[in-house]
Write a protein that holds these residues in place. Structure first.
Motif, PDB file in Angstrom:
ATOM      1  N   PHE A   1       3.584   8.927  -6.904  1.00  0.00           N
ATOM      2  CA  PHE A   1       4.121  10.264  -6.683  1.00  0.00           C
ATOM      3  C   PHE A   1       4.457  10.913  -8.012  1.00  0.00           C
ATOM      4  CE2 PHE A   1       5.417   7.873  -2.908  1.00  0.00           C
ATOM      5  CZ  PHE A   1       4.944   8.690  -1.895  1.00  0.00           C
ATOM      6  N   VAL A   2       4.059  12.167  -8.145  1.00  0.00           N
ATOM      7  CA  VAL A   2       4.519  13.011  -9.248  1.00  0.00           C
ATOM      8  C   VAL A   2       5.157  14.223  -8.572  1.00  0.00           C
ATOM      9  CG1 VAL A   2       3.892  14.404 -11.254  1.00  0.00           C
ATOM     10  CG2 VAL A   2       2.693  12.254 -10.817  1.00  0.00           C
ATOM     11  N   VAL A   3       6.457  14.395  -8.790  1.00  0.00           N
ATOM     12  CA  VAL A   3       7.196  15.499  -8.179  1.00  0.00           C
ATOM     13  C   VAL A   3       7.402  16.569  -9.248  1.00  0.00           C
ATOM     14  CG1 VAL A   3       9.319  16.160  -6.984  1.00  0.00           C
ATOM     15  CG2 VAL A   3       8.337  13.872  -6.628  1.00  0.00           C
ATOM     16  N   LEU A   4       6.974  17.786  -8.910  1.00  0.00           N
ATOM     17  CA  LEU A   4       7.033  18.895  -9.856  1.00  0.00           C
ATOM     18  C   LEU A   4       7.795  20.064  -9.238  1.00  0.00           C
ATOM     19  CD1 LEU A   4       3.586  18.011  -9.755  1.00  0.00           C
ATOM     20  CD2 LEU A   4       4.130  18.652 -12.088  1.00  0.00           C
ATOM     21  N   GLU A   5       8.527  20.782 -10.089  1.00  0.00           N
ATOM     22  CA  GLU A   5       9.264  21.956  -9.637  1.00  0.00           C
ATOM     23  C   GLU A   5       9.097  23.068 -10.653  1.00  0.00           C
ATOM     24  OE1 GLU A   5      13.347  20.996  -8.696  1.00  0.00           O
ATOM     25  OE2 GLU A   5      12.740  19.404  -7.312  1.00  0.00           O
TER      26      GLU A   5
ATOM     27  N   THR B   1       9.827  16.582 -12.353  1.00  0.00           N
ATOM     28  CA  THR B   1      11.236  16.230 -12.174  1.00  0.00           C
ATOM     29  C   THR B   1      11.415  14.724 -12.039  1.00  0.00           C
ATOM     30  OG1 THR B   1      11.086  16.643  -9.794  1.00  0.00           O
ATOM     31  CG2 THR B   1      11.901  18.439 -11.166  1.00  0.00           C
ATOM     32  N   VAL B   2      10.420  14.055 -11.433  1.00  0.00           N
ATOM     33  CA  VAL B   2      10.503  12.602 -11.291  1.00  0.00           C
ATOM     34  C   VAL B   2       9.118  12.061 -10.933  1.00  0.00           C
ATOM     35  CG1 VAL B   2      11.152  12.654  -8.840  1.00  0.00           C
ATOM     36  CG2 VAL B   2      11.895  10.739 -10.250  1.00  0.00           C
ATOM     37  N   VAL B   3       8.862  10.820 -11.321  1.00  0.00           N
ATOM     38  CA  VAL B   3       7.637  10.120 -10.941  1.00  0.00           C
ATOM     39  C   VAL B   3       8.014   8.757 -10.368  1.00  0.00           C
ATOM     40  CG1 VAL B   3       6.202  11.267 -12.677  1.00  0.00           C
ATOM     41  CG2 VAL B   3       7.236   9.061 -13.209  1.00  0.00           C
ATOM     42  N   PHE B   4       7.143   8.248  -9.510  1.00  0.00           N
ATOM     43  CA  PHE B   4       7.371   6.927  -8.929  1.00  0.00           C
ATOM     44  C   PHE B   4       6.088   6.123  -9.017  1.00  0.00           C
ATOM     45  CE2 PHE B   4      10.405   9.745  -6.930  1.00  0.00           C
ATOM     46  CZ  PHE B   4      11.580   9.045  -7.104  1.00  0.00           C
ATOM     47  N   ARG B   5       6.216   4.900  -9.525  1.00  0.00           N
ATOM     48  CA  ARG B   5       5.089   3.990  -9.664  1.00  0.00           C
ATOM     49  C   ARG B   5       5.086   2.991  -8.513  1.00  0.00           C
ATOM     50  NH1 ARG B   5       2.806   4.786 -14.447  1.00  0.00           N
ATOM     51  NH2 ARG B   5       4.029   5.910 -16.002  1.00  0.00           N
ATOM     52  N   GLN B   6       3.957   2.321  -8.333  1.00  0.00           N
ATOM     53  CA  GLN B   6       3.819   1.346  -7.256  1.00  0.00           C
ATOM     54  C   GLN B   6       4.900   0.270  -7.348  1.00  0.00           C
ATOM     55  OE1 GLN B   6       1.732   1.312  -4.513  1.00  0.00           O
ATOM     56  NE2 GLN B   6       3.058  -0.375  -3.927  1.00  0.00           N
ATOM     57  N   THR B   7       5.230  -0.184  -8.547  1.00  0.00           N
ATOM     58  CA  THR B   7       6.234  -1.247  -8.700  1.00  0.00           C
ATOM     59  C   THR B   7       7.591  -0.828  -8.126  1.00  0.00           C
ATOM     60  OG1 THR B   7       6.689  -0.475 -10.939  1.00  0.00           O
ATOM     61  CG2 THR B   7       5.200  -2.339 -10.720  1.00  0.00           C
ATOM     62  N   GLU B   8       7.908   0.459  -8.187  1.00  0.00           N
ATOM     63  CA  GLU B   8       9.181   0.952  -7.653  1.00  0.00           C
ATOM     64  C   GLU B   8       9.169   1.032  -6.126  1.00  0.00           C
ATOM     65  OE1 GLU B   8      10.822   4.248 -10.468  1.00  0.00           O
ATOM     66  OE2 GLU B   8       8.614   4.286 -10.520  1.00  0.00           O
ATOM     67  N   LEU B   9       7.985   0.979  -5.544  1.00  0.00           N
ATOM     68  CA  LEU B   9       7.851   1.138  -4.100  1.00  0.00           C
ATOM     69  C   LEU B   9       7.516  -0.159  -3.384  1.00  0.00           C
ATOM     70  CD1 LEU B   9       5.814   4.450  -4.235  1.00  0.00           C
ATOM     71  CD2 LEU B   9       8.260   4.190  -3.816  1.00  0.00           C
ATOM     72  N   ASP B  10       7.282  -1.230  -4.142  1.00  0.00           N
ATOM     73  CA  ASP B  10       6.955  -2.517  -3.524  1.00  0.00           C
ATOM     74  C   ASP B  10       8.045  -2.913  -2.529  1.00  0.00           C
ATOM     75  OD1 ASP B  10       4.569  -2.752  -4.857  1.00  0.00           O
ATOM     76  OD2 ASP B  10       5.337  -4.108  -6.405  1.00  0.00           O
ATOM     77  N   GLY B  11       7.623  -3.318  -1.331  1.00  0.00           N
ATOM     78  CA  GLY B  11       8.564  -3.738  -0.297  1.00  0.00           C
ATOM     79  C   GLY B  11       9.148  -2.581   0.500  1.00  0.00           C
ATOM     80  N   LYS B  12       8.780  -1.347   0.174  1.00  0.00           N
ATOM     81  CA  LYS B  12       9.293  -0.185   0.898  1.00  0.00           C
ATOM     82  C   LYS B  12       8.188   0.421   1.738  1.00  0.00           C
ATOM     83  CE  LYS B  12      12.612   1.036  -2.671  1.00  0.00           C
ATOM     84  NZ  LYS B  12      12.946   1.917  -3.753  1.00  0.00           N
ATOM     85  N   ASP B  13       8.577   1.139   2.770  1.00  0.00           N
ATOM     86  CA  ASP B  13       7.629   1.921   3.553  1.00  0.00           C
ATOM     87  C   ASP B  13       7.352   3.179   2.729  1.00  0.00           C
ATOM     88  OD1 ASP B  13       6.401   3.787   5.247  1.00  0.00           O
ATOM     89  OD2 ASP B  13       7.496   3.099   7.005  1.00  0.00           O
ATOM     90  N   VAL B  14       6.158   3.260   2.158  1.00  0.00           N
ATOM     91  CA  VAL B  14       5.829   4.338   1.217  1.00  0.00           C
ATOM     92  C   VAL B  14       5.844   5.702   1.905  1.00  0.00           C
ATOM     93  CG1 VAL B  14       4.074   5.220  -0.390  1.00  0.00           C
ATOM     94  CG2 VAL B  14       4.557   2.770  -0.287  1.00  0.00           C
TER      95      VAL B  14
END
Length: 151
Positions: free
Chosen positions: A27-31, A40-53
Motif C-alpha cells: 500500500f502507498v497512501v497519498l494525500e 502519508t504512509v506506506v506498508f510493506r508485506q512484512t508489516e502485514l504478515d499474519g494479518k487479513d490484508v
C-alpha cells in the motif's frame, strides 16, 4: 506530486513485478498536502504478515480523510490462477474536509494518467465488502487476499 511520491510509486511498480516479496510494497497512501500529492504512509508485506490484508485495507478508509491508495491486491479466479493487480483507490468519504474532497475529485483523472499499467481504478465513498471488491476485480474472482469473497 512530490519526489517522494514519485519514488514510492516507482517502487510499488518494481516490487509488484519482481524483487524480494517480503519487502514488497502493498500500500502507498497519498494525500493532497500543501498543494501537492504526497505520501502519508506506506506498508510493506512484512508489516502485514499474519494479518487479513483486505481488512487492513478497509482500515485505511478513514472517514474524515480523502486520499488516494495504491493497492497491490492479490486475488484468485475460478480457474485457480492467483493474480496480482495494482489498483488505484480514490477514497472520498462525505465526512472528509471539503478541500481534501475537492482535490481528490479534481486530481483523480490526471493522477490516474500518471500511473501507467493501472487497469482498475475505484472511486469509493463508503467502505465496501470483500464480496463487492472482488466483483469489481472481475466476474471470475472467488478469493481476495486469501479469503473467499462470500465471507
Amino acid at each position: 506530486m512530490t519526489s517522494v511520491a514519485k519514488n514510492m510509486i516507482g517502487e510499488i511498480y518494481s516490487t509488484a513485478n519482481n524483487g524480494d516479496q517480503s519487502e514488497q510494497l502493498r500500500f502507498v497512501v497519498l494525500e493532497y498536502i500543501n498543494g501537492q500529492i504526497d505520501v502519508t504512509v506506506v506498508f510493506r508485506q512484512t508489516e502485514l504478515d499474519g494479518k487479513d490484508v483486505f481488512t487492513f485495507f478497509q482500515s485505511l478508509l478513514e472517514p474524515k480523510r480523502a486520499r488516494f491508495i495504491l493497492y497491490d491486491c492479490h486475488f484468485q479466479t475460478k480457474d485457480s490462477r492467483r493474480r496480482k493487480e495494482l489498483i488505484l483507490v480514490t477514497w472520498i468519504p462525505q465526512s472528509a474536509a471539503s478541500d481534501q474532497l475537492s482535490a481528490c475529485i479534481i486530481l483523480r483523472k490526471p493522477f490516474h494518467g500518471l500511473l501507467p499499467g493501472i487497469k482498475l481504478e475505484m472511486q469509493l465513498k463508503e467502505p465496501v465488502s470483500r464480496n463487492y471488491f472482488g466483483q469489481q476485480l472481475g466476474k471470475d474472482v472467488i478469493r481476495v487476499e486469501e479469503k473467499d469473497i462470500s465471507t
